[in-house]
Design a protein around this motif. Structure first.
Motif, PDB file in Angstrom:
ATOM      1  N   GLY A   1      35.737  74.898 -19.068  1.00 41.70           N
ATOM      2  CA  GLY A   1      37.097  75.211 -18.649  1.00 41.70           C
ATOM      3  C   GLY A   1      37.249  75.245 -17.140  1.00 41.70           C
ATOM      4  N   GLN A   2      36.249  75.777 -16.454  1.00 38.70           N
ATOM      5  CA  GLN A   2      36.301  75.833 -14.988  1.00 38.70           C
ATOM      6  C   GLN A   2      36.210  74.429 -14.381  1.00 38.70           C
ATOM      7  OE1 GLN A   2      33.034  78.487 -14.468  1.00 38.70           O
ATOM      8  NE2 GLN A   2      34.252  80.325 -14.895  1.00 38.70           N
ATOM      9  N   LYS A   3      35.420  73.551 -15.000  1.00 39.31           N
ATOM     10  CA  LYS A   3      35.360  72.162 -14.533  1.00 39.31           C
ATOM     11  C   LYS A   3      36.722  71.488 -14.680  1.00 39.31           C
ATOM     12  CE  LYS A   3      30.449  71.451 -15.555  1.00 39.31           C
ATOM     13  NZ  LYS A   3      29.469  70.844 -16.490  1.00 39.31           N
ATOM     14  N   GLN A   4      37.412  71.764 -15.780  1.00 41.27           N
ATOM     15  CA  GLN A   4      38.734  71.172 -15.963  1.00 41.27           C
ATOM     16  C   GLN A   4      39.717  71.724 -14.944  1.00 41.27           C
ATOM     17  OE1 GLN A   4      40.513  68.616 -16.623  1.00 41.27           O
ATOM     18  NE2 GLN A   4      40.111  68.603 -18.823  1.00 41.27           N
ATOM     19  N   MET A   5      39.606  73.019 -14.624  1.00 44.74           N
ATOM     20  CA  MET A   5      40.432  73.587 -13.564  1.00 44.74           C
ATOM     21  C   MET A   5      40.192  72.847 -12.254  1.00 44.74           C
ATOM     22  SD  MET A   5      40.024  77.689 -14.146  1.00 44.74           S
ATOM     23  CE  MET A   5      40.322  78.454 -15.736  1.00 44.74           C
ATOM     24  N   LEU A   6      38.931  72.598 -11.927  1.00 42.11           N
ATOM     25  CA  LEU A   6      38.602  71.902 -10.688  1.00 42.11           C
ATOM     26  C   LEU A   6      39.137  70.476 -10.702  1.00 42.11           C
ATOM     27  CD1 LEU A   6      37.183  71.664  -7.970  1.00 42.11           C
ATOM     28  CD2 LEU A   6      35.035  71.224  -9.198  1.00 42.11           C
ATOM     29  N   SER A   7      39.075  69.828 -11.853  1.00 39.44           N
ATOM     30  CA  SER A   7      39.582  68.465 -11.959  1.00 39.44           C
ATOM     31  C   SER A   7      41.066  68.397 -11.609  1.00 39.44           C
ATOM     32  CB  SER A   7      39.347  67.950 -13.384  1.00 39.44           C
ATOM     33  OG  SER A   7      39.794  66.627 -13.532  1.00 39.44           O
ATOM     34  N   ILE A   8      41.846  69.348 -12.129  1.00 41.27           N
ATOM     35  CA  ILE A   8      43.271  69.373 -11.809  1.00 41.27           C
ATOM     36  C   ILE A   8      43.492  69.829 -10.370  1.00 41.27           C
ATOM     37  CG2 ILE A   8      45.486  70.456 -12.385  1.00 41.27           C
ATOM     38  CD1 ILE A   8      44.555  70.533 -15.287  1.00 41.27           C
ATOM     39  N   ALA A   9      42.692  70.793  -9.924  1.00 40.74           N
ATOM     40  CA  ALA A   9      42.826  71.288  -8.549  1.00 40.74           C
ATOM     41  C   ALA A   9      42.585  70.179  -7.531  1.00 40.74           C
ATOM     42  CB  ALA A   9      41.849  72.436  -8.313  1.00 40.74           C
ATOM     43  N   ARG A  10      41.688  69.254  -7.849  1.00 42.76           N
ATOM     44  CA  ARG A  10      41.385  68.177  -6.906  1.00 42.76           C
ATOM     45  C   ARG A  10      42.611  67.306  -6.631  1.00 42.76           C
ATOM     46  NH1 ARG A  10      38.092  64.382  -7.875  1.00 42.76           N
ATOM     47  NH2 ARG A  10      37.171  64.174  -5.808  1.00 42.76           N
ATOM     48  N   VAL A  11      43.424  67.045  -7.653  1.00 43.37           N
ATOM     49  CA  VAL A  11      44.622  66.247  -7.392  1.00 43.37           C
ATOM     50  C   VAL A  11      45.718  67.080  -6.748  1.00 43.37           C
ATOM     51  CG1 VAL A  11      44.131  64.578  -9.209  1.00 43.37           C
ATOM     52  CG2 VAL A  11      45.596  66.517  -9.710  1.00 43.37           C
ATOM     53  N   MET A  12      45.567  68.419  -6.788  1.00 42.31           N
ATOM     54  CA  MET A  12      46.514  69.288  -6.106  1.00 42.31           C
ATOM     55  C   MET A  12      46.159  69.480  -4.635  1.00 42.31           C
ATOM     56  SD  MET A  12      46.891  72.239  -9.061  1.00 42.31           S
ATOM     57  CE  MET A  12      47.823  73.363  -8.000  1.00 42.31           C
ATOM     58  N   ALA A  13      45.017  68.925  -4.211  1.00 38.91           N
ATOM     59  CA  ALA A  13      44.571  69.107  -2.826  1.00 38.91           C
ATOM     60  C   ALA A  13      45.529  68.473  -1.835  1.00 38.91           C
ATOM     61  CB  ALA A  13      43.173  68.525  -2.646  1.00 38.91           C
ATOM     62  N   GLU A  14      46.276  67.467  -2.274  1.00 32.74           N
ATOM     63  CA  GLU A  14      47.306  66.846  -1.455  1.00 32.74           C
ATOM     64  C   GLU A  14      48.608  66.830  -2.243  1.00 32.74           C
ATOM     65  OE1 GLU A  14      45.974  62.983  -0.241  1.00 32.74           O
ATOM     66  OE2 GLU A  14      44.837  63.823   1.421  1.00 32.74           O
ATOM     67  N   GLU A  15      49.713  66.699  -1.555  1.00 28.94           N
ATOM     68  CA  GLU A  15      51.001  66.664  -2.232  1.00 28.94           C
ATOM     69  C   GLU A  15      51.123  65.388  -3.056  1.00 28.94           C
ATOM     70  OE1 GLU A  15      55.793  67.005  -1.273  1.00 28.94           O
ATOM     71  OE2 GLU A  15      54.307  67.119   0.348  1.00 28.94           O
ATOM     72  N   ARG A  16      51.480  65.526  -4.321  1.00 24.72           N
ATOM     73  CA  ARG A  16      51.677  64.382  -5.214  1.00 24.72           C
ATOM     74  C   ARG A  16      53.098  64.432  -5.769  1.00 24.72           C
ATOM     75  NH1 ARG A  16      46.856  61.596  -4.234  1.00 24.72           N
ATOM     76  NH2 ARG A  16      45.120  63.066  -4.416  1.00 24.72           N
ATOM     77  N   ARG A  17      53.645  63.267  -5.986  1.00 23.79           N
ATOM     78  CA  ARG A  17      54.958  63.195  -6.616  1.00 23.79           C
ATOM     79  C   ARG A  17      54.842  63.013  -8.120  1.00 23.79           C
ATOM     80  NH1 ARG A  17      58.636  59.012  -3.471  1.00 23.79           N
ATOM     81  NH2 ARG A  17      60.210  60.052  -4.775  1.00 23.79           N
ATOM     82  N   LEU A  18      53.731  62.430  -8.559  1.00 24.58           N
ATOM     83  CA  LEU A  18      53.527  62.182  -9.980  1.00 24.58           C
ATOM     84  C   LEU A  18      52.079  62.477 -10.337  1.00 24.58           C
ATOM     85  CD1 LEU A  18      54.410  60.971 -12.762  1.00 24.58           C
ATOM     86  CD2 LEU A  18      53.692  58.742 -11.866  1.00 24.58           C
ATOM     87  N   TYR A  19      51.885  63.241 -11.410  1.00 25.06           N
ATOM     88  CA  TYR A  19      50.556  63.547 -11.915  1.00 25.06           C
ATOM     89  C   TYR A  19      50.369  62.855 -13.267  1.00 25.06           C
ATOM     90  CZ  TYR A  19      50.256  67.283  -8.433  1.00 25.06           C
ATOM     91  OH  TYR A  19      50.218  67.991  -7.258  1.00 25.06           O
ATOM     92  N   LEU A  20      49.281  62.101 -13.395  1.00 18.21           N
ATOM     93  CA  LEU A  20      48.872  61.499 -14.658  1.00 18.21           C
ATOM     94  C   LEU A  20      47.688  62.311 -15.164  1.00 18.21           C
ATOM     95  CD1 LEU A  20      48.759  57.780 -13.433  1.00 18.21           C
ATOM     96  CD2 LEU A  20      50.749  59.006 -14.355  1.00 18.21           C
ATOM     97  N   ILE A  21      47.832  62.973 -16.302  1.00 18.42           N
ATOM     98  CA  ILE A  21      46.808  63.916 -16.755  1.00 18.42           C
ATOM     99  C   ILE A  21      46.439  63.585 -18.196  1.00 18.42           C
ATOM    100  CG2 ILE A  21      46.186  66.333 -17.040  1.00 18.42           C
ATOM    101  CD1 ILE A  21      48.326  67.056 -15.011  1.00 18.42           C
ATOM    102  N   ASP A  22      45.131  63.353 -18.413  1.00 21.34           N
ATOM    103  CA  ASP A  22      44.641  62.888 -19.710  1.00 21.34           C
ATOM    104  C   ASP A  22      43.914  64.010 -20.450  1.00 21.34           C
ATOM    105  OD1 ASP A  22      43.978  61.305 -21.842  1.00 21.34           O
ATOM    106  OD2 ASP A  22      42.795  59.848 -20.715  1.00 21.34           O
ATOM    107  N   GLU A  23      44.563  64.570 -21.454  1.00 25.99           N
ATOM    108  CA  GLU A  23      44.013  65.581 -22.356  1.00 25.99           C
ATOM    109  C   GLU A  23      43.329  66.749 -21.626  1.00 25.99           C
ATOM    110  OE1 GLU A  23      42.552  64.735 -26.172  1.00 25.99           O
ATOM    111  OE2 GLU A  23      42.906  62.595 -26.028  1.00 25.99           O
ATOM    112  N   PRO A  24      44.080  67.505 -20.830  1.00 23.19           N
ATOM    113  CA  PRO A  24      43.474  68.571 -20.027  1.00 23.19           C
ATOM    114  C   PRO A  24      42.975  69.762 -20.836  1.00 23.19           C
ATOM    115  CG  PRO A  24      45.855  68.670 -19.858  1.00 23.19           C
ATOM    116  CD  PRO A  24      45.531  67.393 -20.596  1.00 23.19           C
ATOM    117  N   THR A  25      43.460  69.949 -22.071  1.00 27.10           N
ATOM    118  CA  THR A  25      43.064  71.134 -22.839  1.00 27.10           C
ATOM    119  C   THR A  25      42.036  70.817 -23.918  1.00 27.10           C
ATOM    120  OG1 THR A  25      44.792  70.944 -24.547  1.00 27.10           O
ATOM    121  CG2 THR A  25      45.388  72.059 -22.493  1.00 27.10           C
TER     122      THR A  25
END
Length: 241
Positions: A139-163
């Motif tokens: 679960g913490q690895k998945q948090m980091l995976s999403i956090a990495r794309v939050m490191a910069e401002e994004r207008r669109l997030y493509l997220i593949d089965e985060p849960t």
């Protein structure tokens, strides 16, 4: 419905000898969470990877924020404001959480305000900031995976089965973080097999089958119609978890 930030028209993608996407038409409204649903193997992940440029579309067009990005390389799509969270997370397990985040902020140092937003969404990352990512829980690895794309401002997030495969408490944390991204103005295209999450997060939905979009509409409409769910996906949201 708001104007689409992302528009796919007639997109076809081949992988080796296989014709995976067979004319995908998809609109992702700005400022909303769009669920990309369907049975396993129908082309959902290939759709995300084609949008990101990991796979090149053989035919059709991809437009992002009004610009044609069909021929752009992946780094240019990222610079345009698209972030991608792959199903396999894509983190560097031999680097620390901090080093993973630094690498993700390609345009410069991590902004303190953005980093605090990451910590607010995912408190364990502050605790394990200096720890190697390979030592984190799933679960913490998945948090980091999403956090990495939050490191910069994004207008669109493509997220593949985060849960996928996560404990309910971690799923709740993920869902809350995605709501906060949306509240901050981001648009999200989310592949998700947990229908409780899809129902709670989705504004709109697109259902895939055999490499095509076969239904689009409000997520609430799909969630309320068990017969439609059975017809489109072969299962009901009331029984699937």
């Amino acid at each position: 419905m708001s104007e689409p930030i992302l528009q796919l028209t007639g997109v076809e993608t081949d992988i080796a000898q296989y014709h995976i996407l067979q004319g995908v038409d998809l609109a992702v409204p700005a400022g909303q969470v769009t669920m990309l649903l369907g049975r396993n193997g129908v082309g959902k992940t290939t759709t995300l990877k084609t949008i990101m440029g990991h796979w090149r579309a053989r035919a059709g067009a991809i437009r992002f924020a009004g610009e044609d990005i069909t021929a752009l390389p992946t780094p240019a799509r990222a610079r345009a404001g698209i972030g991608f969270v792959p199903e396999d997370m894509g983190i560097f397990t031999d680097l620390t959480v901090e080093e993973n985040m630094i690498l993700a902020a390609a345009s410069g140092p991590l902004e303190p305000a953005r980093l605090e937003a990451v910590f607010a969404a995912f408190p364990p990352l502050r605790t394990f900031w200096k720890s190697e990512a390979g030592n984190l829980s799933g679960g913490q690895k998945q948090m980091l995976s999403i956090a990495r794309v939050m490191a910069e401002e994004r207008r669109l997030y493509l997220i593949d089965e985060p849960t996928k495969g996560l404990a309910p408490a971690i799923v709740s944390t993920m869902a809350r973080a995605l709501r906060e991204l949306k509240a901050a103005g981001a648009s999200i295209l989310l592949v998700e097999q947990n229908f409780a999450v899809a129902r709670a997060l989705g504004d709109s939905a697109a259902v895939m089958d055999d490499g095509r979009i076969v239904w689009t509409g409000a997520m609430a409409e799909l969630a309320a119609d068990a017969a439609l769910q059975e017809r489109l996906m072969g299962l009901s949201m009331e029984t699937a978890r």
